[in-house]
Design a protein around this motif. Structure first.
Motif, PDB file in Angstrom:
ATOM      1  N   VAL A   2       0.962  -1.230   0.078  1.00  0.00           N
ATOM      2  CA  VAL A   2       0.058   0.032   0.009  1.00  0.00           C
ATOM      3  C   VAL A   2       0.747   1.128  -0.115  1.00  0.00           C
ATOM      4  O   VAL A   2       1.795   1.280   0.749  1.00  0.00           O
ATOM      5  CB  VAL A   2      -0.882  -0.135   1.011  1.00  0.00           C
ATOM      6  CG1 VAL A   2      -1.661   1.240   1.062  1.00  0.00           C
ATOM      7  CG2 VAL A   2      -1.823  -1.418   1.221  1.00  0.00           C
ATOM      8  N   GLN A   3       0.287   2.272  -0.969  1.00  0.00           N
ATOM      9  CA  GLN A   3       1.408   3.346  -1.243  1.00  0.00           C
ATOM     10  C   GLN A   3       0.503   4.764  -1.089  1.00  0.00           C
ATOM     11  O   GLN A   3      -0.638   4.553  -1.646  1.00  0.00           O
ATOM     12  CB  GLN A   3       2.317   3.390  -2.282  1.00  0.00           C
ATOM     13  CG  GLN A   3       3.442   2.403  -2.029  1.00  0.00           C
ATOM     14  CD  GLN A   3       4.410   2.504  -3.167  1.00  0.00           C
ATOM     15  OE1 GLN A   3       4.085   2.533  -4.431  1.00  0.00           O
ATOM     16  NE2 GLN A   3       5.778   2.671  -2.781  1.00  0.00           N
ATOM     17  N   LEU A   4       0.811   5.830  -0.732  1.00  0.00           N
ATOM     18  CA  LEU A   4       0.368   6.922  -0.855  1.00  0.00           C
ATOM     19  C   LEU A   4       1.121   7.910  -1.510  1.00  0.00           C
ATOM     20  O   LEU A   4       2.464   8.027  -1.350  1.00  0.00           O
ATOM     21  CB  LEU A   4       0.180   7.665   0.496  1.00  0.00           C
ATOM     22  CG  LEU A   4      -0.816   7.035   1.512  1.00  0.00           C
ATOM     23  CD1 LEU A   4      -0.980   7.813   2.803  1.00  0.00           C
ATOM     24  CD2 LEU A   4      -2.190   6.856   1.007  1.00  0.00           C
ATOM     25  N   VAL A   5       0.656   8.705  -2.453  1.00  0.00           N
ATOM     26  CA  VAL A   5       1.562   9.465  -3.439  1.00  0.00           C
ATOM     27  C   VAL A   5       0.906  10.814  -3.415  1.00  0.00           C
ATOM     28  O   VAL A   5      -0.271  10.778  -4.132  1.00  0.00           O
ATOM     29  CB  VAL A   5       1.817   8.887  -5.104  1.00  0.00           C
ATOM     30  CG1 VAL A   5       2.633   9.899  -5.665  1.00  0.00           C
ATOM     31  CG2 VAL A   5       2.729   7.554  -4.711  1.00  0.00           C
ATOM     32  N   GLU A   6       1.559  11.909  -3.102  1.00  0.00           N
ATOM     33  CA  GLU A   6       0.922  13.193  -3.165  1.00  0.00           C
ATOM     34  C   GLU A   6       1.472  13.880  -4.558  1.00  0.00           C
ATOM     35  O   GLU A   6       2.509  13.766  -5.043  1.00  0.00           O
ATOM     36  CB  GLU A   6       1.391  14.224  -2.028  1.00  0.00           C
ATOM     37  CG  GLU A   6       0.764  13.608  -0.695  1.00  0.00           C
ATOM     38  CD  GLU A   6       2.072  12.963   0.120  1.00  0.00           C
ATOM     39  OE1 GLU A   6       2.075  12.797   1.456  1.00  0.00           O
ATOM     40  OE2 GLU A   6       3.191  12.284  -0.715  1.00  0.00           O
ATOM     41  N   SER A   7       0.741  14.787  -5.078  1.00  0.00           N
ATOM     42  CA  SER A   7       1.014  15.573  -6.148  1.00  0.00           C
ATOM     43  C   SER A   7       0.517  17.159  -5.987  1.00  0.00           C
ATOM     44  O   SER A   7      -0.674  17.103  -5.183  1.00  0.00           O
ATOM     45  CB  SER A   7       0.612  15.140  -7.444  1.00  0.00           C
ATOM     46  OG  SER A   7      -0.686  14.903  -7.569  1.00  0.00           O
TER      47      SER A   7
END
Length: 121
Positions: A2-7
């Motif tokens: 599980v990963q979270l990626v902001e932009s």
């Protein structure tokens, strides 16, 4: 995994707006209470805004410093969390982090890598 990626971070003038996005991969956003935090240089990480947990899952909570200016939202179908930031101030300058607190596994939470927001003229 599980990963979270902001932009969506960047440089903006005072009074301007930005929208941050966070995508969760490897799981469903519906399994987490989602939120945004930020950390300015030399300061501790602080809550910006988040959704409530469990029976309060539809509720939102904001730091006093951003109330009325920032809005969090999510799109469950897209596994996306958003932070709309309006009327930005220099003191909003920080690295903004997406957070996911598990609703099914106690004391399990995830953090994104962060995205820099700089408010300056």
């Amino acid at each position: 995994q599980v990963q979270l990626v902001e932009s969506g971070g960047g440089l903006v003038q005072p009074g301007g707006s930005l929208r941050l996005s966070c995508v969760i991969s490897g799981s469903s956003i519906s399994l987490y209470a989602m939120g945004w935090y930020r950390q300015a240089p030399g300061k501790q990480r602080e809550l910006v805004g988040r959704f409530g947990r469990f029976s309060n899952g539809g509720s939102t909570y904001y730091a006093d410093s951003v109330k009325g200016r920032f809005t969090i939202s999510k799109d469950n179908a897209k596994n996306m969390l958003y932070l709309q930031m309006n009327s930005l101030k220099p003191e909003d300058t920080a690295v903004y982090y997406c957070n996911a607190a598990s609703l099914v596994e106690r004391n399990y939470e995830l953090w994104g890598q962060g995205t820099q927001v700089t408010v300056s003229s």
